[in-house]
Design a protein around this motif. Structure first.
Motif, PDB file in Angstrom:
ATOM      1  N   ASP A   1      69.256  56.012  69.396  1.00  0.00           N
ATOM      2  CA  ASP A   1      70.254  56.822  69.169  1.00  0.00           C
ATOM      3  C   ASP A   1      69.644  58.135  68.591  1.00  0.00           C
ATOM      4  O   ASP A   1      70.320  59.200  68.741  1.00  0.00           O
ATOM      5  CB  ASP A   1      71.465  56.528  68.628  1.00  0.00           C
ATOM      6  N   ASP A   2      68.659  58.103  67.808  1.00  0.00           N
ATOM      7  CA  ASP A   2      67.917  59.219  67.013  1.00  0.00           C
ATOM      8  C   ASP A   2      67.032  60.010  68.316  1.00  0.00           C
ATOM      9  O   ASP A   2      66.961  61.286  67.882  1.00  0.00           O
ATOM     10  CB  ASP A   2      67.016  58.743  65.947  1.00  0.00           C
ATOM     11  N   VAL A   3      66.752  59.648  69.369  1.00  0.00           N
ATOM     12  CA  VAL A   3      66.164  60.348  70.361  1.00  0.00           C
ATOM     13  C   VAL A   3      67.139  61.050  71.435  1.00  0.00           C
ATOM     14  O   VAL A   3      67.920  60.626  71.772  1.00  0.00           O
ATOM     15  CB  VAL A   3      65.239  59.359  71.101  1.00  0.00           C
ATOM     16  N   PRO A   4      66.766  62.254  71.597  1.00  0.00           N
ATOM     17  CA  PRO A   4      67.629  62.894  72.912  1.00  0.00           C
ATOM     18  C   PRO A   4      67.747  62.015  74.226  1.00  0.00           C
ATOM     19  O   PRO A   4      66.919  61.352  74.320  1.00  0.00           O
ATOM     20  CB  PRO A   4      66.875  64.179  73.040  1.00  0.00           C
ATOM     21  N   GLU A   5      68.908  62.070  74.565  1.00  0.00           N
ATOM     22  CA  GLU A   5      69.183  61.245  75.717  1.00  0.00           C
ATOM     23  C   GLU A   5      68.260  61.126  76.932  1.00  0.00           C
ATOM     24  O   GLU A   5      67.858  60.355  77.480  1.00  0.00           O
ATOM     25  CB  GLU A   5      70.797  61.558  76.221  1.00  0.00           C
ATOM     26  N   TYR A   6      67.874  62.596  77.001  1.00  0.00           N
ATOM     27  CA  TYR A   6      66.733  62.798  78.184  1.00  0.00           C
ATOM     28  C   TYR A   6      65.582  62.374  78.020  1.00  0.00           C
ATOM     29  O   TYR A   6      64.560  62.567  78.709  1.00  0.00           O
ATOM     30  CB  TYR A   6      66.882  64.461  78.646  1.00  0.00           C
ATOM     31  N   MET A   7      65.219  61.743  76.629  1.00  0.00           N
ATOM     32  CA  MET A   7      64.014  61.519  76.216  1.00  0.00           C
ATOM     33  C   MET A   7      64.034  59.855  75.820  1.00  0.00           C
ATOM     34  O   MET A   7      62.890  59.467  75.534  1.00  0.00           O
ATOM     35  CB  MET A   7      63.202  62.032  75.049  1.00  0.00           C
ATOM     36  N   ARG A   8      64.828  59.036  76.440  1.00  0.00           N
ATOM     37  CA  ARG A   8      64.974  57.765  76.419  1.00  0.00           C
ATOM     38  C   ARG A   8      64.406  57.054  77.316  1.00  0.00           C
ATOM     39  O   ARG A   8      65.000  56.048  77.919  1.00  0.00           O
ATOM     40  CB  ARG A   8      66.513  57.392  76.126  1.00  0.00           C
ATOM     41  N   LEU A   9      63.157  57.196  77.801  1.00  0.00           N
ATOM     42  CA  LEU A   9      62.533  56.358  78.899  1.00  0.00           C
ATOM     43  C   LEU A   9      61.412  55.506  78.204  1.00  0.00           C
ATOM     44  O   LEU A   9      61.236  55.805  77.087  1.00  0.00           O
ATOM     45  CB  LEU A   9      61.789  57.300  79.589  1.00  0.00           C
ATOM     46  N   GLY A  10      61.195  54.669  78.935  1.00  0.00           N
ATOM     47  CA  GLY A  10      60.194  53.498  78.539  1.00  0.00           C
ATOM     48  C   GLY A  10      60.955  52.223  77.770  1.00  0.00           C
ATOM     49  O   GLY A  10      61.951  52.325  77.408  1.00  0.00           O
ATOM     50  N   ALA A  11      59.822  51.376  77.667  1.00  0.00           N
ATOM     51  CA  ALA A  11      60.566  49.906  76.996  1.00  0.00           C
ATOM     52  C   ALA A  11      59.251  49.406  76.507  1.00  0.00           C
ATOM     53  O   ALA A  11      58.118  49.908  76.615  1.00  0.00           O
ATOM     54  CB  ALA A  11      61.260  49.240  77.857  1.00  0.00           C
ATOM     55  N   ASP A  12      59.406  48.269  75.761  1.00  0.00           N
ATOM     56  CA  ASP A  12      58.231  47.570  75.240  1.00  0.00           C
ATOM     57  C   ASP A  12      57.516  47.070  76.369  1.00  0.00           C
ATOM     58  O   ASP A  12      58.001  46.935  77.463  1.00  0.00           O
ATOM     59  CB  ASP A  12      58.994  46.432  74.270  1.00  0.00           C
ATOM     60  N   GLY A  13      56.129  47.076  76.168  1.00  0.00           N
ATOM     61  CA  GLY A  13      55.273  46.384  77.087  1.00  0.00           C
ATOM     62  C   GLY A  13      54.516  45.233  76.570  1.00  0.00           C
ATOM     63  O   GLY A  13      54.195  44.938  75.318  1.00  0.00           O
ATOM     64  N   THR A  14      53.416  44.773  77.429  1.00  0.00           N
ATOM     65  CA  THR A  14      52.850  43.641  77.366  1.00  0.00           C
ATOM     66  C   THR A  14      51.578  43.927  76.161  1.00  0.00           C
ATOM     67  O   THR A  14      51.492  43.120  75.253  1.00  0.00           O
ATOM     68  CB  THR A  14      52.098  43.147  78.542  1.00  0.00           C
ATOM     69  N   ARG A  15      51.032  44.929  76.161  1.00  0.00           N
ATOM     70  CA  ARG A  15      49.925  45.365  75.054  1.00  0.00           C
ATOM     71  C   ARG A  15      50.537  45.720  73.764  1.00  0.00           C
ATOM     72  O   ARG A  15      49.865  45.104  72.738  1.00  0.00           O
ATOM     73  CB  ARG A  15      49.064  46.444  75.533  1.00  0.00           C
ATOM     74  N   SER A  16      51.792  46.297  73.718  1.00  0.00           N
ATOM     75  CA  SER A  16      52.404  46.190  72.532  1.00  0.00           C
ATOM     76  C   SER A  16      52.927  44.944  71.943  1.00  0.00           C
ATOM     77  O   SER A  16      52.681  44.744  70.715  1.00  0.00           O
ATOM     78  CB  SER A  16      53.795  47.375  72.741  1.00  0.00           C
ATOM     79  N   ARG A  17      53.424  44.261  72.830  1.00  0.00           N
ATOM     80  CA  ARG A  17      53.869  42.875  72.164  1.00  0.00           C
ATOM     81  C   ARG A  17      52.530  42.143  71.722  1.00  0.00           C
ATOM     82  O   ARG A  17      52.610  41.382  70.675  1.00  0.00           O
ATOM     83  CB  ARG A  17      54.559  41.857  73.398  1.00  0.00           C
ATOM     84  N   ARG A  18      51.406  42.275  72.477  1.00  0.00           N
ATOM     85  CA  ARG A  18      50.268  41.471  71.927  1.00  0.00           C
ATOM     86  C   ARG A  18      49.812  42.007  70.413  1.00  0.00           C
ATOM     87  O   ARG A  18      49.197  41.356  69.631  1.00  0.00           O
ATOM     88  CB  ARG A  18      49.146  41.627  73.024  1.00  0.00           C
TER      89      ARG A  18
END
Length: 915
Positions: free
Chosen positions: A533-550
């Motif tokens: 919610d701190d990020v402008p709505e039009y910049m809320r793309l993306g999600a967690d990924g496999t390298r980040s989880r690792r």
């Protein structure tokens, strides 16, 4: 002979007025009003610049000034990569077809001419020329130093540069254009996907297929958007990179550790070049893209920093479909009115045959949104087809007509702590980066950095996240609708500026003790500190990924970490999402009547330890199967943790759906799928990763391990480089993309460990040509020699250069008024501080008589004219009457109040007006 401390050029003025008058004994005045103009032209001073080569042939530059360091940095790059450095500059300035001819980097004179047109369409050289003098003076001097280093090398070594470079020179603004070119081009390439990219379509019909330019747009053989998308330009729009920073609470020595591991092509515009620059107040080491005058990622001992691509929390470009006015194709409809395009014709030179230079006019068009990228390009005969009659495509990009990238990078490398490092980013000029940094005081920091627009609510945007494919796709907006438009000069339109740095998603010193990023959004990198919610709505793309989880899996429980631990994480080739996906295949293989091929393949993968090292015999099969899977049938992208996993997926109550099991089996066992492709290519379901992934660099040819774009790991070695997959089995192929530069910095010990795929030199005959790649392929880390002692132990050569500081424009000192009072007297002098290398003049102003100082004061004046006043004693007042005083001006240049001073010059100026 030039005087050692400068030359005097004084022009005497005439006495405008002289009078004596007496009033009371308290106010008697004797005044002489004179005009004297004196110019000081200091002699150019010479400094020694050293280029010391270490045991890997990499350069360490030391100088006594920042411009001198830039001179040596450029000279070293020219020693190693002259053709690439010069080619990059002439491409950015739109002169490659003229200067290089058939030898140009793009591979042909026609390709060069096409890229030259693109450079002028985007106004890269024009903007650099126009805005160069508006840069901070100290930065202009750095650019000039770098340009002079290039030119000196060409002059000194004509046999070591391409024949087309002999006799050519580059300017400081050419270097500026080259620094901006690759980054603004990347923004246009991303937006251009709306015209030559992927059609999002309805979710159920999503297909990654190239689209046409659309009805009414130019149907020529080649348009500017085709040139933008040309892979020969070497522009990478996004990469798969990792980085992390851990605070002292998790390290053995109580100081931060930082790692950067960008995954980019090993050649072209993203080829890494490692170096160290030392000049007063700065000792920075790290890497840059070859040809750039800055260290892009590195450490100066006080601050270390790294970056990954910011692929979601960013909005830097949009694409627009313009509706043309039927009465005039050079007009377009906007807000219900016909609006004229800006049309300009640029004459571009090209060597059409050996020794023959022709001037070819090329027509460019611009709308309120920006350059029209769908117009046809011209060919070498001067033929430029007419544009489309009813529609056109234009692009808005936030780096268009910007020139501050290198200036920002220099400020970062010169920062002494996190506060100064953040202030260096105050005017967002870096494009689409997640960044982490740490300082020796123990602070760690993260920012989703970008030059993103401030958009009004409801504005249309080009980039959207596809609901099931899990990728960002692009679409063109209706350019005739004002609410879709970024325009800064109209308050009724949605573009209202650039998001200030302080308002970008950022956080510092997290409770967890670390930040990690694998191209994921801010709320994943800094949980609990940054909310979606701190990020402008039009910049809320993306999600967690496999390298980040690792990375999170490795860092969360870590404690007492050392550089060796960071090294191990950088070389980690574990495929994090493999266990869950293979469990899906196991359940498909366990179904009644399961295909024996699926059962055999599942059995092979069950014996795998999920590592993609060179000795792994299952990773090739796993990758082929992942490439065959259809994300729409699965309902999620295999490596996307945030994809819409149905309730009860693998490992959860209820198990996977029947459709998911069927898809797992189809991708492995159906005709022409993974099983069949493995048998056809290798005769077996098992194959060593190192036999397929080959790293070739000159005479070196070795097998390597590591993840790829379909099955990524923290350590990447991708040899296919295409997405979506065009083949399931890669056969033996050359690794061209991956973890080309890994840097680990310990701010406690000051040590830096690095691994780099590319050699400094592009000469296969160099004794160092394969040194880096041999270590890289074997995952051997290097203790980079940052200290003078370590460098002395590794020194293989040293070259001393003489760099003469640029002759400054004339500094003018004008004595505009001399007046004497009975009780006190003064001298007023007007100083014109218009010297290119200064933003402020500071120093001492004094009056002498027969070698004796009779009056003095210190001064600090800004650029421009200022009046200085000197108080006089009785003897000095008497001497004024005879005009026997000598005015001595000494100055020191500095960049800002409180900054360390730079060049010091002093000279004596005799100003003796006639009575």
């Amino acid at each position: 002979m030039p005087q050692p401390r400068g030359q005097d050029h004084c022009r005497q003025g005439s006495i405008l007025h002289q009078e004596e008058s007496m009033t009371s004994h308290r106010s008697a005045v004797v005044a002489a009003v004179v005009v004297v103009a004196c110019w000081l032209v200091p002699a150019a001073s010479a400094e020694t610049v050293k280029i010391t080569r270490d045991s890997y042939g990499e350069p360490h530059i030391s100088a006594s000034s920042a411009p001198g360091a830039m001179y040596g940095f450029a000279y070293a790059q020219m020693q190693d990569q002259a053709t690439a450095v010069l080619g990059g500059i002439y491409t950015a300035t739109g002169r490659s077809a003229e200067v290089e001819g058939e030898s140009c980097l793009a591979g042909s004179i026609d390709a060069c001419f096409q890229s030259d047109q693109l450079a002028h369409l985007l106004r890269v050289p024009e903007v650099a020329d126009r805005k160069f003098e508006k840069l901070p003076a100290a930065d202009r001097r750095k650019f000039r130093g770098f340009a002079r280093g290039i030119n000196s090398y060409v002059k000194d070594n004509p046999a070591s540069v391409p024949a087309w470079a002999v006799g050519e020179t580059v300017s400081a603004s050419d270097v500026l254009a080259s620094a901006q070119w690759r980054f603004v081009l990347a923004q246009f390439k991303r937006a251009g996907l709306a015209f030559r990219g992927f059609d999002p379509g309805p979710a159920a019909e999503f297909a990654r297929q190239p689209t046409t330019l659309g009805a009414g747009m130019a149907d020529a053989e080649r348009s500017f958007v085709d040139v933008i998308s040309d892979p020969s330009l070497g522009v990478q729009t996004a990469g798969a990179s990792n980085m992390f920073v851990v605070g002292g609470s998790k390290t053995q020595n109580g100081k931060p550790l930082l790692q950067d591991n960008p995954h980019l092509p090993f050649g072209g515009l993203t080829q890494w070049y490692q170096a160290q620059l030392t000049y007063p107040g700065v000792n920075v080491a790290g890497a840059t893209f070859r040809g750039l005058p800055v260290i892009g990622v590195g450490s100066n001992g006080d601050v270390a920093w790294g970056f990954t691509a910011n692929q979601g929390a960013v909005h830097e470009q949009d694409a627009y479909k313009e509706t043309l006015d039927p009465a005039d194709p050079d007009r377009y409809m906007y807000d219900g009115r016909s609006k004229a395009m800006t049309v300009r014709t640029v004459e571009i030179k090209a060597e059409t045959s050996p020794g023959t230079i022709e001037t070819i006019p090329v027509r460019f068009r611009y709308t309120i949104h920006g350059p029209v990228v769908t117009d046809p390009t011209a060919d070498l005969s001067g033929n430029q087809p007419a544009p489309g009659a009813t529609a056109a495509g234009s692009v808005t990009a936030s780096l268009y007509e910007q020139v501050g990238l290198a200036s920002t990078a220099w400020r970062m490398t010169e920062a002494n702590n996190i506060g100064e490092w953040k202030r260096a980013l105050a005017d967002p000029q870096l494009s689409q980066y997640n960044m982490v940094a740490a300082d020796s005081a123990g602070n760690i920091f993260y920012v989703a950095e970008s030059r993103s627009g401030v958009l009004n609510p409801g504005v249309g945007i080009t980039n959207i996240l596809h609901p099931t494919a899990g990728v960002v796709v692009f679409r063109a907006l209706d350019g005739s609708v004002p609410n879709n438009t970024w325009v800064s000069n109209d308050p009724d339109r949605p573009w209202t500026g650039v998001i200030p740095f302080d308002e970008l998603p950022q956080a510092q010193n997290p409770p967890s003790g670390f930040y990690q990023d694998g191209n994921v959004p801010p709320w994943v990198t800094a949980p609990g500190q940054i909310s979606i919610d701190d990020v402008p709505e039009y910049m809320r793309l993306g999600a967690d990924g496999t390298r980040s989880r690792r990375q999170h899996e490795l860092l969360a429980p870590a404690h007492d970490m050392t550089l060796a631990d960071a090294d191990a994480i950088g070389f980690d080739s574990h495929i994090e999402f493999a266990p869950a996906l293979i469990d899906l295949l196991d359940q498909a293989a366990a179904l009644p009547g399961a295909d024996p091929k699926v059962q055999e393949a599942a059995s092979v993968l069950d014996g795998w330890n999920y590592d993609a090292g060179p000795e792994s015999t299952q990773f090739v099969l796993f990758t082929a199967w992942v490439r065959a899977l259809n994300p729409q049938q699965l309902g999620f992208a295999p490596q996307q943790a945030s994809a819409p996993f149905p309730e009860g997926l693998v490992g959860q109550p209820g198990g996977p759906t029947a459709g998911q099991l069927a898809e797992a089996a189809r991708a492995m066992g159906a005709s022409g799928m993974a099983y069949d492709e493995m048998i056809e290519a290798y005769g077996s379901l098992t194959k060593r990763t190192g036999d397929v992934n080959r790293m070739v660099w000159g005479a070196f040819d070795g097998g390597v391990g590591g993840g790829n774009l379909d099955a990524p790991s923290l350590w990447m070695a991708d040899c296919r480089g295409a997405y979506p997959p065009t083949v399931l089995v890669a056969f033996p192929c050359q690794v061209t993309t991956g973890s080309g530069y890994v840097m680990n910095v310990d701010l406690g010990s000051g040590k830096m460990h690095t691994s780099i795929a590319a050699s400094a030199s592009d000469d296969p005959a160099s004794p160092f040509y394969t040194a880096n790649v041999e270590d890289w392929s074997a995952k051997r880390i290097r203790n980079y020699p940052r200290s003078s002692r370590a460098l002395a132990a590794e020194k293989t050569s040293e070259l001393e250069l003489k760099y003469r500081s640029e002759s400054r424009p004339k500094a003018r000192l004008a004595v505009i008024r001399i007046a004497e009072h009975v009780r006190r007297g003064w001298v007023e002098l007007q100083v014109d501080c218009k010297v290119a290398s200064m933003t402020r003049c500071i120093g001492k102003l004094l009056l002498e008589h027969q070698g004796r100082m009779v009056a003095h004061r210190r001064y600090a004046v800004r650029d421009g004219a200022s009046t200085l006043r000197l108080r006089l004693d009785r003897k000095a007042r008497k001497q004024i009457r005879h005009h026997e005083l000598r005015v001595v001006l000494s100055w020191t240049t500095d960049q800002k109040a409180g900054a360390a001073t730079e060049d010091r010059k002093s000279a004596t100026i005799r100003c003796a007006p006639r009575s």
